[in-house]
Design a protein around this motif. Sequence first.
Motif, PDB file in Angstrom:
ATOM      1  N   GLU A 185       0.842  -1.194   0.000  1.00 25.30           N
ATOM      2  CA  GLU A 185       0.000   0.000   0.000  1.00 25.30           C
ATOM      3  C   GLU A 185       0.878   1.245   0.000  1.00 25.30           C
ATOM      4  N   GLY A 186       0.328   2.338  -0.515  1.00 28.70           N
ATOM      5  CA  GLY A 186       1.029   3.612  -0.480  1.00 28.70           C
ATOM      6  C   GLY A 186       2.389   3.535  -1.148  1.00 28.70           C
ATOM      7  N   LYS A 187       3.417   4.045  -0.444  1.00 21.13           N
ATOM      8  CA  LYS A 187       4.761   4.031  -1.013  1.00 21.13           C
ATOM      9  C   LYS A 187       5.376   2.641  -1.020  1.00 21.13           C
ATOM     10  N   ASN A 188       4.724   1.686  -0.375  1.00 21.57           N
ATOM     11  CA  ASN A 188       5.183   0.291  -0.433  1.00 21.57           C
ATOM     12  C   ASN A 188       4.476  -0.499  -1.537  1.00 21.57           C
ATOM     13  N   ARG A 189       3.594   0.183  -2.300  1.00 25.47           N
ATOM     14  CA  ARG A 189       2.917  -0.480  -3.398  1.00 25.47           C
ATOM     15  C   ARG A 189       3.935  -0.811  -4.494  1.00 25.47           C
ATOM     16  N   THR A 190       3.791  -1.996  -5.094  1.00 30.29           N
ATOM     17  CA  THR A 190       4.721  -2.431  -6.130  1.00 30.29           C
ATOM     18  C   THR A 190       4.727  -1.460  -7.303  1.00 30.29           C
ATOM     19  N   GLY A 191       5.936  -1.123  -7.748  1.00 28.05           N
ATOM     20  CA  GLY A 191       6.113  -0.371  -8.979  1.00 28.05           C
ATOM     21  C   GLY A 191       6.803  -1.248 -10.009  1.00 28.05           C
ATOM     22  N   ALA A 192       6.448  -1.063 -11.269  1.00 27.69           N
ATOM     23  CA  ALA A 192       7.058  -1.835 -12.347  1.00 27.69           C
ATOM     24  C   ALA A 192       7.749  -0.887 -13.325  1.00 27.69           C
ATOM     25  N   MET A 193       9.024  -1.144 -13.559  1.00 26.30           N
ATOM     26  CA  MET A 193       9.802  -0.336 -14.492  1.00 26.30           C
ATOM     27  C   MET A 193       9.469  -0.795 -15.919  1.00 26.30           C
ATOM     28  N   ILE A 194       8.954   0.149 -16.708  1.00 22.42           N
ATOM     29  CA  ILE A 194       8.437  -0.147 -18.044  1.00 22.42           C
ATOM     30  C   ILE A 194       9.167   0.721 -19.062  1.00 22.42           C
ATOM     31  N   PRO A 195       9.599   0.146 -20.200  1.00 22.53           N
ATOM     32  CA  PRO A 195      10.259   0.983 -21.213  1.00 22.53           C
ATOM     33  C   PRO A 195       9.280   1.952 -21.846  1.00 22.53           C
ATOM     34  N   ILE A 196       9.775   3.114 -22.172  1.00 21.87           N
ATOM     35  CA  ILE A 196       9.000   4.100 -22.926  1.00 21.87           C
ATOM     36  C   ILE A 196       9.789   4.443 -24.180  1.00 21.87           C
ATOM     37  N   PRO A 197       9.220   4.176 -25.352  1.00 24.76           N
ATOM     38  CA  PRO A 197       7.886   3.645 -25.642  1.00 24.76           C
ATOM     39  C   PRO A 197       7.724   2.187 -25.206  1.00 24.76           C
ATOM     40  N   GLN A 198       6.469   1.789 -24.926  1.00 24.27           N
ATOM     41  CA  GLN A 198       6.169   0.445 -24.436  1.00 24.27           C
ATOM     42  C   GLN A 198       4.968  -0.114 -25.169  1.00 24.27           C
ATOM     43  N   TYR A 199       4.785  -1.425 -25.043  1.00 24.56           N
ATOM     44  CA  TYR A 199       3.561  -2.049 -25.524  1.00 24.56           C
ATOM     45  C   TYR A 199       2.492  -1.815 -24.462  1.00 24.56           C
ATOM     46  N   PRO A 200       1.336  -1.220 -24.800  1.00 26.79           N
ATOM     47  CA  PRO A 200       0.397  -0.755 -23.777  1.00 26.79           C
ATOM     48  C   PRO A 200      -0.270  -1.839 -22.941  1.00 26.79           C
ATOM     49  N   LEU A 206      -1.111  -2.652 -15.320  1.00 22.88           N
ATOM     50  CA  LEU A 206      -0.743  -1.983 -14.068  1.00 22.88           C
ATOM     51  C   LEU A 206      -1.861  -1.053 -13.601  1.00 22.88           C
ATOM     52  N   ALA A 207      -2.530  -0.395 -14.538  1.00 28.69           N
ATOM     53  CA  ALA A 207      -3.663   0.459 -14.160  1.00 28.69           C
ATOM     54  C   ALA A 207      -4.779  -0.384 -13.552  1.00 28.69           C
ATOM     55  N   GLU A 208      -5.075  -1.510 -14.166  1.00 29.37           N
ATOM     56  CA  GLU A 208      -6.131  -2.381 -13.651  1.00 29.37           C
ATOM     57  C   GLU A 208      -5.796  -2.894 -12.256  1.00 29.37           C
ATOM     58  N   LEU A 209      -4.498  -3.149 -12.007  1.00 30.98           N
ATOM     59  CA  LEU A 209      -4.063  -3.674 -10.714  1.00 30.98           C
ATOM     60  C   LEU A 209      -3.783  -2.571  -9.694  1.00 30.98           C
ATOM     61  N   ASP A 210      -4.023  -1.310 -10.093  1.00 32.00           N
ATOM     62  CA  ASP A 210      -3.756  -0.163  -9.227  1.00 32.00           C
ATOM     63  C   ASP A 210      -2.305  -0.160  -8.757  1.00 32.00           C
ATOM     64  N   SER A 211      -1.411  -0.490  -9.685  1.00 29.48           N
ATOM     65  CA  SER A 211       0.017  -0.448  -9.411  1.00 29.48           C
ATOM     66  C   SER A 211       0.612   0.796 -10.056  1.00 29.48           C
ATOM     67  N   LEU A 235      14.779   4.234 -11.608  1.00 22.02           N
ATOM     68  CA  LEU A 235      14.645   3.557 -10.314  1.00 22.02           C
ATOM     69  C   LEU A 235      14.635   4.564  -9.170  1.00 22.02           C
ATOM     70  N   ASP A 236      15.559   5.528  -9.221  1.00 23.31           N
ATOM     71  CA  ASP A 236      15.643   6.537  -8.162  1.00 23.31           C
ATOM     72  C   ASP A 236      14.361   7.365  -8.091  1.00 23.31           C
ATOM     73  N   GLU A 237      13.820   7.729  -9.242  1.00 22.29           N
ATOM     74  CA  GLU A 237      12.570   8.485  -9.275  1.00 22.29           C
ATOM     75  C   GLU A 237      11.415   7.634  -8.754  1.00 22.29           C
ATOM     76  N   GLY A 238      11.395   6.371  -9.156  1.00 19.84           N
ATOM     77  CA  GLY A 238      10.312   5.491  -8.739  1.00 19.84           C
ATOM     78  C   GLY A 238      10.247   5.302  -7.240  1.00 19.84           C
ATOM     79  N   LYS A 239      11.394   5.260  -6.599  1.00 20.10           N
ATOM     80  CA  LYS A 239      11.447   5.034  -5.148  1.00 20.10           C
ATOM     81  C   LYS A 239      10.797   6.169  -4.362  1.00 20.10           C
ATOM     82  N   LYS A 240      10.614   7.310  -5.001  1.00 22.11           N
ATOM     83  CA  LYS A 240       9.985   8.439  -4.323  1.00 22.11           C
ATOM     84  C   LYS A 240       8.474   8.244  -4.151  1.00 22.11           C
ATOM     85  N   GLN A 241       7.883   7.331  -4.957  1.00 21.40           N
ATOM     86  CA  GLN A 241       6.431   7.175  -4.905  1.00 21.40           C
ATOM     87  C   GLN A 241       5.964   5.742  -4.703  1.00 21.40           C
ATOM     88  N   CYS A 242       6.863   4.760  -4.845  1.00 19.48           N
ATOM     89  CA  CYS A 242       6.449   3.369  -4.736  1.00 19.48           C
ATOM     90  C   CYS A 242       7.668   2.503  -4.418  1.00 19.48           C
TER      91      CYS A 242
END
Length: 506
Positions: A185-200, A206-211, A235-242
Amino acid sequence: KVLTLETMNPNIKKVEYAVRGPIVVRAGAIRKELEQGVKKPFTEVISANIGDAHAMGQAPITFLRQVIVVISTSILVQNVFLFIMFFLSIYMPGVVALCVYPELLKSSDLPEDAKQRAQRILGGCGGGSIGAYSASQGVELIRNDVADYIERRDGGLKADPNDIFLCTGASDGVVAMLKLLVSGEGKNRTGAMIPIPQYPLYSATLAELDSTMVPYYLDEDNNWALDIDELQRSLDEGKKQCRPRVLCVINPGNPTGQVLSRENVADVLKFAKKNNLFVMADEVYQDNVYADGCAFHSFKKVLHDLGPEYNTSVELASFHSISKGYMGECGFRGGYMETVNLDAKVKEQLRKLVSCRLCPPVTGQAALDVVVNPPRPGEPSYEQFTSEKNAALGTLAEKAKLTAEMFNSIPGVTCNTVQGAMYSFPRISIPEKAIREAEAAGQTPDSFYAHQLLEETGICIVPGSGFGQRPGTYHFRMTILPPTDKMKSLFVLFRDFHKRFTEQYS
């Protein structure tokens, strides 16, 4: 009403899937208008938006279709048998045919190796019928064949059938694995590193799973390379929110068409080890490598070669599908996922999860078996199979080269080399006036561009905003699948449109 937009699952409203989005819906409507006689400045819609090889005219692989048809249907009366023989001889040649209609095993018109494949696959099915459920993880015989295929691909590196899960296309496996990984939950919620551009698929799941999606940008100036410094920034940016726990890689790339070098794959795995990340390797385009000097390197093989420090600890799931490659069998929905270093108790949970959907389509599993266990040298179908496979891949290689050359000949358009996969992702210059009009219409500039392209030329593409792109840049994805003659005429239409568009809004 019990179910309304206000009371429905809010996560579903966040799901977006541009590959079948509003522009594609409009393309379908235009196609119907043309059928009804509505006058347009073009006579057909060219669907350059999706990687559906057979819909674009690519011929099926004969051996595969022979096996499946025979597997799929049991004994019929003689006159029906004769009708089906006639039908199949025209529309459905190949091994797949034998799986659909086993009576064809008696026919002298089909090669013996196709009959033997069909008999063998049916022997692994419940009651000897492709209409029976399989084990939730997939037909054991087919999982064994997938393991043998992986071993051959990776130079003798062993694969355990118990680590292999057959899926309804690779997408099914991706979704299942993300379901296992998302927690907290919150900042402990799983984040997934995804390439941009990515296959949607990834952002939608991730949106459906509220990740949380943690984007890392591919380097467009270096042919969409994957840069380790960019992974660290992300990764460093992601750690600020998840809590980033997953690193997703698409190789060869969709929509960008790059192919990772062995060294690049090794660097990614080292990064995952250092940062305790679970690696998801989307390798569905592994047969689609065209550019000189490029080769496919599986994450599993490279991980093994890194030695015990890595290959005993880095957790990996890799995915493959029969929808792409030289076979292009999208409609059968066949694929597999292989896990490496997955915790035994988690694997039991994965088996439980996939059992909830009973099993993947058994026809798709059978088609997958033909792909991973193709005709061998000396067998009756080998020469035809090899000829058809090489022709399909050779034609794609020619069109990959043609695509980059044609786009780069148009002022205001740049396109990297299409090293692999089935798409180009060119960058377009959009005048400031068009950007303002798009914003006033509530559209992204590339969507505004794509809509006008469709309405004026009938060419259906997918805006780059549906895959993600660096702010201030505009792209679109276009498949390389249309026949060569149609591709050439498409480029003429596109060139003239882009010139008109640029002049109109300059």
